[in-house]
Design a protein around this motif. Sequence first.
Motif, PDB file in Angstrom:
ATOM      1  N   MET A   1       0.848  -1.197   0.000  1.00 61.09           N
ATOM      2  CA  MET A   1       0.000   0.000   0.000  1.00 61.09           C
ATOM      3  C   MET A   1       0.880   1.243   0.000  1.00 61.09           C
ATOM      4  SD  MET A   1      -2.791   1.174   2.876  1.00 61.09           S
ATOM      5  CE  MET A   1      -3.625   2.734   2.797  1.00 61.09           C
ATOM      6  N   GLU A   2       0.523   2.247  -0.840  1.00 57.64           N
ATOM      7  CA  GLU A   2       1.276   3.490  -0.899  1.00 57.64           C
ATOM      8  C   GLU A   2       0.401   4.628  -0.408  1.00 57.64           C
ATOM      9  OE1 GLU A   2       2.568   6.305  -4.437  1.00 57.64           O
ATOM     10  OE2 GLU A   2       3.860   4.525  -4.365  1.00 57.64           O
ATOM     11  N   VAL A   3       0.938   5.420   0.512  1.00 55.97           N
ATOM     12  CA  VAL A   3       0.226   6.577   1.041  1.00 55.97           C
ATOM     13  C   VAL A   3       1.149   7.776   0.982  1.00 55.97           C
ATOM     14  CG1 VAL A   3      -0.934   7.586   3.029  1.00 55.97           C
ATOM     15  CG2 VAL A   3      -1.139   5.140   2.590  1.00 55.97           C
ATOM     16  N   ALA A   4       0.710   8.854   0.343  1.00 56.12           N
ATOM     17  CA  ALA A   4       1.491  10.090   0.241  1.00 56.12           C
ATOM     18  C   ALA A   4       2.882   9.834  -0.299  1.00 56.12           C
ATOM     19  CB  ALA A   4       1.563  10.774   1.611  1.00 56.12           C
ATOM     20  N   GLY A   5       2.978   8.906  -1.233  1.00 57.25           N
ATOM     21  CA  GLY A   5       4.266   8.633  -1.852  1.00 57.25           C
ATOM     22  C   GLY A   5       5.156   7.722  -1.039  1.00 57.25           C
ATOM     23  N   ILE A   6       4.641   7.171   0.055  1.00 59.28           N
ATOM     24  CA  ILE A   6       5.421   6.299   0.927  1.00 59.28           C
ATOM     25  C   ILE A   6       4.822   4.909   0.892  1.00 59.28           C
ATOM     26  CG2 ILE A   6       6.131   5.860   3.307  1.00 59.28           C
ATOM     27  CD1 ILE A   6       6.088   8.854   3.756  1.00 59.28           C
ATOM     28  N   ASN A   7       5.626   3.926   0.543  1.00 61.78           N
ATOM     29  CA  ASN A   7       5.168   2.537   0.511  1.00 61.78           C
ATOM     30  C   ASN A   7       5.189   1.959   1.917  1.00 61.78           C
ATOM     31  OD1 ASN A   7       4.720   2.093  -2.332  1.00 61.78           O
ATOM     32  ND2 ASN A   7       6.931   2.286  -2.588  1.00 61.78           N
ATOM     33  N   LEU A   8       4.027   1.539   2.392  1.00 64.88           N
ATOM     34  CA  LEU A   8       3.942   0.949   3.721  1.00 64.88           C
ATOM     35  C   LEU A   8       4.442  -0.490   3.685  1.00 64.88           C
ATOM     36  CD1 LEU A   8       0.477   2.221   4.994  1.00 64.88           C
ATOM     37  CD2 LEU A   8       2.728   3.295   5.227  1.00 64.88           C
ATOM     38  N   SER A   9       5.152  -0.861   4.731  1.00 62.37           N
ATOM     39  CA  SER A   9       5.675  -2.221   4.827  1.00 62.37           C
ATOM     40  C   SER A   9       4.571  -3.174   5.272  1.00 62.37           C
ATOM     41  CB  SER A   9       6.829  -2.267   5.830  1.00 62.37           C
ATOM     42  OG  SER A   9       6.354  -2.025   7.142  1.00 62.37           O
ATOM     43  N   GLN A  10       4.875  -4.483   5.178  1.00 60.78           N
ATOM     44  CA  GLN A  10       3.926  -5.491   5.622  1.00 60.78           C
ATOM     45  C   GLN A  10       3.621  -5.325   7.112  1.00 60.78           C
ATOM     46  OE1 GLN A  10       2.215  -7.699   3.822  1.00 60.78           O
ATOM     47  NE2 GLN A  10       1.152  -8.352   5.682  1.00 60.78           N
ATOM     48  N   ARG A  11       4.637  -5.001   7.905  1.00 55.52           N
ATOM     49  CA  ARG A  11       4.423  -4.825   9.345  1.00 55.52           C
ATOM     50  C   ARG A  11       3.539  -3.624   9.623  1.00 55.52           C
ATOM     51  NH1 ARG A  11       9.727  -4.906  12.669  1.00 55.52           N
ATOM     52  NH2 ARG A  11       9.915  -2.697  12.165  1.00 55.52           N
ATOM     53  N   GLN A  12       3.727  -2.549   8.872  1.00 55.72           N
ATOM     54  CA  GLN A  12       2.886  -1.366   9.053  1.00 55.72           C
ATOM     55  C   GLN A  12       1.440  -1.660   8.684  1.00 55.72           C
ATOM     56  OE1 GLN A  12       5.219   1.228   6.636  1.00 55.72           O
ATOM     57  NE2 GLN A  12       6.731   1.603   8.241  1.00 55.72           N
ATOM     58  N   MET A  13       1.243  -2.472   7.633  1.00 56.16           N
ATOM     59  CA  MET A  13      -0.101  -2.875   7.271  1.00 56.16           C
ATOM     60  C   MET A  13      -0.731  -3.729   8.372  1.00 56.16           C
ATOM     61  SD  MET A  13      -0.876  -1.466   4.450  1.00 56.16           S
ATOM     62  CE  MET A  13      -2.380  -2.387   4.173  1.00 56.16           C
ATOM     63  N   GLU A  14       0.066  -4.602   8.975  1.00 60.83           N
ATOM     64  CA  GLU A  14      -0.435  -5.433  10.071  1.00 60.83           C
ATOM     65  C   GLU A  14      -0.840  -4.561  11.255  1.00 60.83           C
ATOM     66  OE1 GLU A  14       2.475  -8.343  11.053  1.00 60.83           O
ATOM     67  OE2 GLU A  14       2.402  -9.342   9.105  1.00 60.83           O
ATOM     68  N   LEU A  15      -0.044  -3.518  11.532  1.00 59.31           N
ATOM     69  CA  LEU A  15      -0.386  -2.608  12.627  1.00 59.31           C
ATOM     70  C   LEU A  15      -1.709  -1.910  12.364  1.00 59.31           C
ATOM     71  CD1 LEU A  15       3.127  -1.032  13.337  1.00 59.31           C
ATOM     72  CD2 LEU A  15       1.793  -2.442  14.912  1.00 59.31           C
TER      73      LEU A  15
END
Length: 215
Positions: free
Chosen positions: A1-15
């Motif tokens: 997932m990309e938000v504001a030009g920043i790709n979120l990691s799998q761990r961030q998605m889990e959070l």
Amino acid sequence: MEVAGINLSQRQMELLNLVKQHAPITGEQLAEMLGLSRPTLRSDLSLLVMLGLLDAKPKVGYFPGNGYGFGNASLQQFKRMKVREMIGIPVNVTDTLSIHDAVVTLYLENAETLLVVNEANRFLGIVTPKDLLKVTLGNAAAGTIPVSMVMTRYPNIVTAESEDSVTDAIHKMISHQVDCLPVLEPGGGKEPELTGWVTKSGILRLISDLFAGAE
């Protein structure tokens, strides 16, 4: 997932998913669910809060933030933004200022960090609340010690330039765990010129304004 030009990691998605399912939830509880330590998650949680994807309340925990409704037009606008479009006026102190007076300045100005300059206004370094706290606790002589004795000196400092993207500035602040970036312009063979700063609170205000505009 990309938000504001920043790709979120799998761990961030889990959070994000865990907070959505269990809010309010503390950082300690999230760390336990993922089998990690709280410090390991600190930078991930800071990024998610900075992007508006999570909200945090002291002594309560984390909640889903308004970032889920970030409109496409606002997102594209944010991705294009440069540091020069949100540069702020820094709170400067001289290197000869006492630590006591620096503490007073920090709280009177409600600043996250102080930038240190000399009498010629040349950028020398930064001093943070943590730097000042280390020296003032239990030190009766702290009032006479100059800021130059406790500051972090340039060039051992993370900085930005006015043509950097705001998303790059966010990456730097998160990865280095700092609250502000002094903005320096190359001097063409001379010493770089301090033109302002980018702060965490300034970025949060920017994101909040864009969210409001997308509603």
